[in-house]
Design a protein around this motif. Sequence first.
Motif, PDB file in Angstrom:
ATOM      1  N   THR A 174       0.410  -1.525  -0.324  1.00 49.84           N
ATOM      2  CA  THR A 174      -0.359   0.284   0.101  1.00 49.84           C
ATOM      3  C   THR A 174       1.225   0.909  -0.006  1.00 49.84           C
ATOM      4  O   THR A 174       1.186   1.243   0.357  1.00 49.84           O
ATOM      5  N   SER A 175       0.299   2.479  -0.270  1.00 54.42           N
ATOM      6  CA  SER A 175       1.039   3.626  -0.902  1.00 54.42           C
ATOM      7  C   SER A 175       0.185   4.596  -0.653  1.00 54.42           C
ATOM      8  O   SER A 175      -0.566   4.250  -1.946  1.00 54.42           O
ATOM      9  N   ASN A 176      -0.034   5.708   0.156  1.00 56.35           N
ATOM     10  CA  ASN A 176      -1.182   6.797  -0.099  1.00 56.35           C
ATOM     11  C   ASN A 176      -0.531   8.104  -0.518  1.00 56.35           C
ATOM     12  O   ASN A 176       0.153   7.821   0.456  1.00 56.35           O
ATOM     13  N   ILE A 177      -0.508   8.472  -1.957  1.00 50.78           N
ATOM     14  CA  ILE A 177       0.240   9.499  -2.068  1.00 50.78           C
ATOM     15  C   ILE A 177      -0.938  10.907  -2.706  1.00 50.78           C
ATOM     16  O   ILE A 177      -2.065  11.234  -2.852  1.00 50.78           O
ATOM     17  N   LEU A 178      -0.300  12.227  -1.726  1.00 52.80           N
ATOM     18  CA  LEU A 178      -1.072  13.126  -2.014  1.00 52.80           C
ATOM     19  C   LEU A 178      -0.397  14.187  -3.307  1.00 52.80           C
ATOM     20  O   LEU A 178       0.569  13.937  -3.376  1.00 52.80           O
ATOM     21  N   PHE A 179      -1.361  14.047  -3.886  1.00 46.19           N
ATOM     22  CA  PHE A 179      -0.522  15.287  -5.245  1.00 46.19           C
ATOM     23  C   PHE A 179      -1.511  16.195  -5.512  1.00 46.19           C
ATOM     24  O   PHE A 179      -2.369  16.176  -5.735  1.00 46.19           O
ATOM     25  N   LYS A 180      -0.316  17.088  -5.233  1.00 41.27           N
ATOM     26  CA  LYS A 180      -0.800  18.561  -3.911  1.00 41.27           C
ATOM     27  C   LYS A 180      -1.865  19.445  -5.870  1.00 41.27           C
ATOM     28  O   LYS A 180      -1.002  19.558  -6.676  1.00 41.27           O
ATOM     29  N   ASN A 181      -3.098  19.632  -5.242  1.00 40.15           N
ATOM     30  CA  ASN A 181      -3.934  20.530  -6.188  1.00 40.15           C
ATOM     31  C   ASN A 181      -3.642  19.648  -7.256  1.00 40.15           C
ATOM     32  O   ASN A 181      -4.476  20.228  -8.463  1.00 40.15           O
ATOM     33  N   VAL A 182      -4.443  18.731  -7.161  1.00 41.05           N
ATOM     34  CA  VAL A 182      -5.491  17.711  -8.279  1.00 41.05           C
ATOM     35  C   VAL A 182      -6.092  16.930  -7.462  1.00 41.05           C
ATOM     36  O   VAL A 182      -5.899  16.061  -6.630  1.00 41.05           O
ATOM     37  N   PHE A 183      -7.228  16.763  -7.869  1.00 43.10           N
ATOM     38  CA  PHE A 183      -8.731  16.690  -7.039  1.00 43.10           C
ATOM     39  C   PHE A 183      -8.319  15.299  -7.224  1.00 43.10           C
ATOM     40  O   PHE A 183      -8.561  14.036  -8.465  1.00 43.10           O
ATOM     41  N   SER A 184      -8.134  14.049  -6.847  1.00 45.70           N
ATOM     42  CA  SER A 184      -8.043  12.561  -6.640  1.00 45.70           C
ATOM     43  C   SER A 184      -9.506  11.593  -7.516  1.00 45.70           C
ATOM     44  O   SER A 184      -8.688  11.406  -8.303  1.00 45.70           O
ATOM     45  N   GLU A 185     -10.453  12.424  -7.012  1.00 47.15           N
ATOM     46  CA  GLU A 185     -11.893  12.389  -8.242  1.00 47.15           C
ATOM     47  C   GLU A 185     -11.826  12.716  -9.400  1.00 47.15           C
ATOM     48  O   GLU A 185     -11.925  10.919 -10.195  1.00 47.15           O
ATOM     49  N   GLN A 186     -10.802  13.609 -10.229  1.00 42.91           N
ATOM     50  CA  GLN A 186     -11.073  13.864 -11.677  1.00 42.91           C
ATOM     51  C   GLN A 186      -9.856  13.140 -11.952  1.00 42.91           C
ATOM     52  O   GLN A 186      -9.747  12.369 -13.244  1.00 42.91           O
ATOM     53  N   LEU A 187      -8.650  12.835 -11.475  1.00 40.95           N
ATOM     54  CA  LEU A 187      -7.711  11.979 -11.797  1.00 40.95           C
ATOM     55  C   LEU A 187      -8.190  10.349 -11.945  1.00 40.95           C
ATOM     56  O   LEU A 187      -7.114   9.794 -12.978  1.00 40.95           O
ATOM     57  N   ILE A 188      -8.702   9.704 -10.953  1.00 43.74           N
ATOM     58  CA  ILE A 188      -9.406   8.488 -10.893  1.00 43.74           C
ATOM     59  C   ILE A 188     -10.355   8.883 -12.442  1.00 43.74           C
ATOM     60  O   ILE A 188      -9.998   7.162 -13.028  1.00 43.74           O
ATOM     61  N   MET A 189     -11.358   9.290 -12.673  1.00 38.12           N
ATOM     62  CA  MET A 189     -11.966   9.265 -13.703  1.00 38.12           C
ATOM     63  C   MET A 189     -11.076   9.022 -14.543  1.00 38.12           C
ATOM     64  O   MET A 189     -11.445   8.566 -16.158  1.00 38.12           O
ATOM     65  N   ALA A 190      -9.977  10.284 -15.338  1.00 45.25           N
ATOM     66  CA  ALA A 190      -9.554   9.866 -16.605  1.00 45.25           C
ATOM     67  C   ALA A 190      -8.481   9.128 -16.196  1.00 45.25           C
ATOM     68  O   ALA A 190      -8.135   8.539 -18.075  1.00 45.25           O
ATOM     69  N   LEU A 191      -8.088   8.163 -15.675  1.00 46.24           N
ATOM     70  CA  LEU A 191      -7.070   7.482 -15.909  1.00 46.24           C
ATOM     71  C   LEU A 191      -7.633   6.122 -16.473  1.00 46.24           C
ATOM     72  O   LEU A 191      -7.255   5.070 -17.040  1.00 46.24           O
ATOM     73  N   GLN A 192      -8.995   5.980 -16.647  1.00 45.73           N
ATOM     74  CA  GLN A 192     -10.150   5.399 -16.796  1.00 45.73           C
ATOM     75  C   GLN A 192      -9.937   4.017 -16.589  1.00 45.73           C
ATOM     76  O   GLN A 192     -10.047   2.853 -15.414  1.00 45.73           O
ATOM     77  N   HIS A 193      -8.421   2.732 -17.716  1.00 48.96           N
ATOM     78  CA  HIS A 193      -9.045   1.320 -17.448  1.00 48.96           C
ATOM     79  C   HIS A 193      -7.873   1.218 -16.236  1.00 48.96           C
ATOM     80  O   HIS A 193      -7.423   0.052 -15.722  1.00 48.96           O
ATOM     81  N   ILE A 194      -7.056   2.358 -15.664  1.00 49.57           N
ATOM     82  CA  ILE A 194      -6.359   2.337 -15.055  1.00 49.57           C
ATOM     83  C   ILE A 194      -6.923   1.942 -13.272  1.00 49.57           C
ATOM     84  O   ILE A 194      -7.106   3.392 -12.413  1.00 49.57           O
ATOM     85  N   SER A 195      -7.056   1.487 -12.988  1.00 47.11           N
ATOM     86  CA  SER A 195      -7.833   0.764 -11.428  1.00 47.11           C
ATOM     87  C   SER A 195      -7.427   1.613  -9.902  1.00 47.11           C
ATOM     88  O   SER A 195      -6.575   1.089  -9.503  1.00 47.11           O
TER      89      SER A 195
END
Length: 379
Positions: free
Chosen positions: A296-317
């Motif tokens: 497990t690794s929980n990473i903060l990406f400053k100023n990038v909302f995770s919900e937006q990133l998760i949706m854009a990753l599409q086939h990468i879960s």
Amino acid sequence: MTSPKIYLDHNATTRLDKNVLEAMLPFFTDCYENPGSSHLAGLTANEHLENASWQVADLIGSQPEEVVFTSGATESVNLAIRGISNGERNHLITLSTEHKAVLDTVTDHAGKNNLSCSILPVRRDGLADPDLLEQTITDKTLLVSVMLVNNETGTVQDIKKISEMAHAKGAFLLCDATQAVGKIPVNVRDLGVDLMAFSAHKFYGPKGVGALYISNAIKKHLTVGITGGGQQKNRRSGTLNVPGIIGMAKACEIAKKIMDQHASHVKKLRDHLESELLKIEGTSVNGSVENRIFNTSNILFKNVFSEQLIMALQHISVSSGSACSSVTTEPSHVLKSLGLSDEDALCSIRFSLGKDNTKEEIDIAVKRISELVEQFRKG
């Protein structure tokens, strides 16, 4: 052309191992009888269940009669918290970073039964404050509930030390070991736990089946959870999920054999993923780096909302936290407990790897995430 699926959310669930599926299939079609029936076929099914109990008990270092099969860890937690009693003791303790299955059950049960409840903060690394915990446990404390491995950050608590504190004051210890069993060595005797909850689908077993370990020493303090037909020595009535239990037992057997190999492989991938992602400006690891599970690794990406990133990753879960809380856009209560702001908690991603992941998959994920972070920050 459709991109291949890359699954990095193994703390939410895992793919059923093909050997587990093969072990389960005959119990849907051939050996389908009710193990509570007294005819030969029923007795045969019951014998398979007894063997399964031994396999599950063997993985966690218990006796088979100390294992009660349930529908999963959430039910196990409910049976433990709602069923435990000991004289005039009326105080429950847990941590602010626990899974909602524990937090919601503790607060609900305390509120409905006039019990006092202490939900303790944790240190910034996610570990329990031993001094605060020791001060909070009194001779009125009935139950202390602390998870072994945190589902969002992977932080590993010192359960043995916590159990010693609880027992020194006469309290019982419940351990949610859902993210630990099948991944790392877990021995209920060594840890000193009285009750322990876990689910099969977290370690390549089927969904809808789990177990509650109940120490023989405290069985008299646990009331019947589900009444009905008196199955499982009247601990949890109802016709047992035979295929699921057989699958769970097989997953336990496999986990014990491949645990070290699995951990070594996955840790290398997790460390590679993390080191590459931390090269991105404005990234950091949430929680303890030293005291955490290998996958497990929980990473903060400053100023990038995770919900937006998760949706854009599409086939990468990947995930923004617990799968049980993914229906909301609220910031993770776990990350907020570590001191993160609402915004930073909403900009954090949980990566949880499994035995079938490859370096090629990790490299693809890193490249895509790096591109998207840069794109979103520019946008």
